[in-house]
Design an enzyme around this catalytic site. Structure first.
Site, short mmCIF file in Angstrom:
data_model
loop_
_atom_site.label_atom_id
_atom_site.label_comp_id
_atom_site.label_asym_id
_atom_site.label_seq_id
_atom_site.Cartn_x
_atom_site.Cartn_y
_atom_site.Cartn_z
CD GLU A 1 -138.13 53.62 -80.67
OE1 GLU A 1 -137.36 52.45 -81.15
OE2 GLU A 1 -138.32 54.62 -80.50
CE LYS B 1 -134.45 51.17 -81.06
NZ LYS B 1 -134.70 52.92 -80.98
CG ASN C 1 -92.38 79.59 -70.09
OD1 ASN C 1 -91.83 80.24 -70.35
ND2 ASN C 1 -93.66 79.02 -70.48
CB ILE D 1 -108.37 77.30 -67.73
CG1 ILE D 1 -109.44 75.73 -67.19
CG2 ILE D 1 -107.70 77.36 -66.38
CD1 ILE D 1 -108.59 74.88 -67.21
CG ASP E 1 -99.75 76.94 -76.22
OD1 ASP E 1 -101.22 77.43 -76.48
OD2 ASP E 1 -98.74 78.03 -76.19
CG PHE F 1 -90.65 79.26 -73.49
CD1 PHE F 1 -91.66 78.66 -73.67
CD2 PHE F 1 -89.87 79.54 -74.79
CE1 PHE F 1 -92.13 78.81 -75.30
CE2 PHE F 1 -90.60 80.13 -76.15
CZ PHE F 1 -92.28 79.58 -75.81
#
Length: 275
Positions: A21, A99, A174, A195, A215, A241
């Site tokens: 191919e 294909k 926060n 992270i 989060d 918060f």
């Protein structure tokens, strides 16, 4: 969302698992369904406000021919990713790669892969109560902005808050941010955990002290309830918060389960605290 269709672009290329191919080549057919807002282009009659079919087709040709892929999945992914990154007006794209001469020893019409990819709007909550709290948030936001195919669109002010759950600890700082990304929800989760690990997050006490906490609050309007991923994040409607900084950047965002705006949820918590 409006759509532009480019159907059945034909190319001779060299994709496939087998050596024959890659050496002999065969026919491939690419079809596109492009999602964008064409209203401004229609009213202004301005090509710069929409997509140029010819240029898109030529870009697809270059992608089909420039490299040999073993899998149709990889070729389709490359086409979708490249077009989304290179054309800012493009919001989503469906790519189908056929294909019809695949090496199958049976009578068949075609084999194909079809994928859909788009930009996603994601809201994240960040918190820190160890070390340089504001510096930790700044670094986390910088790390998030450096993720592949991800851009920080909005960020709230930093808010000092009392601890939640485990009370014998220092106050938190926060914030909430909105990002635009091509990453899936699980990829965003993996990136955020990465992270946190990179920044030295230690999980010693539930709801305990942490130098960084990231989060996922919302991922588009999607709802996930899996062992490792729950979105929308539980208890958003109970946590000032989260609601206060989120309301600063997205007051009219509607919670996909509760069917209330962030502003309404925030007012509800404020009302309860005054009773």
């Amino acid at each position: 969302m409006d759509k532009i269709y480019i159907e059945k672009l034909e190319f001779r290329a060299y994709h496939g698992v087998f050596p024959e191919e890659k050496k002999l080549g065969q026919k491939f057919i690419v079809s596109l369904e492009l999602e964008l807002d064409t209203r401004e282009a229609a009213l202004s009659n301005n090509l710069d406000k929409t997509l140029h079919y010819g240029l898109i087709s030529e870009r697809v040709e270059s992608l089909v021919l420039e490299k040999s892929y073993d899998l149709l999945e990889s070729l389709a992914e490359k086409i979708a990713e490249t077009l989304l990154l290179e054309y800012p007006v493009l919001q989503g794209i469906k790519v189908r790669v056929d294909k019809p001469q695949a090496p199958i020893p049976l009578s068949f019409q075609t084999v194909a892969i079809e994928i859909y990819r788009s930009w996603h709007r994601v809201y994240l909550s960040l918190g820190s109560n160890l070390g340089d709290k504001k510096g930790n948030l700044d670094r986390a936001i910088e790390e998030i902005s450096s993720l592949v195919h991800t851009e920080v669109i909005r960020k709230s002010s930093f808010l000092e808050t009392e601890p939640f759950g485990y009370l014998e600890q220092d106050t938190f700082v926060n914030a909430c941010i909105e990002i635009k990304t091509l990453l899936t929800a699980k990829e965003v989760l993996k990136a955020c955990l990465g992270i946190e690990e990179k920044m030295g997050r230690k999980r010693l006490i539930k709801w305990g002290p942490r130098n960084i906490d990231i989060d996922i609050l919302f991922y588009d309007k999607e709802i996930y309830d899996e062992n490792d991923l729950v979105v929308p994040h539980p208890w958003i409607e109970e946590r000032m918060f989260v609601l206060e900084p989120l309301c600063e950047i997205a007051p009219n965002y509607i919670h996909p389960i509760l069917k209330k705006t962030i502003f309404m949820l925030k007012r509800g918590v404020e009302h309860e605290t005054t009773l």
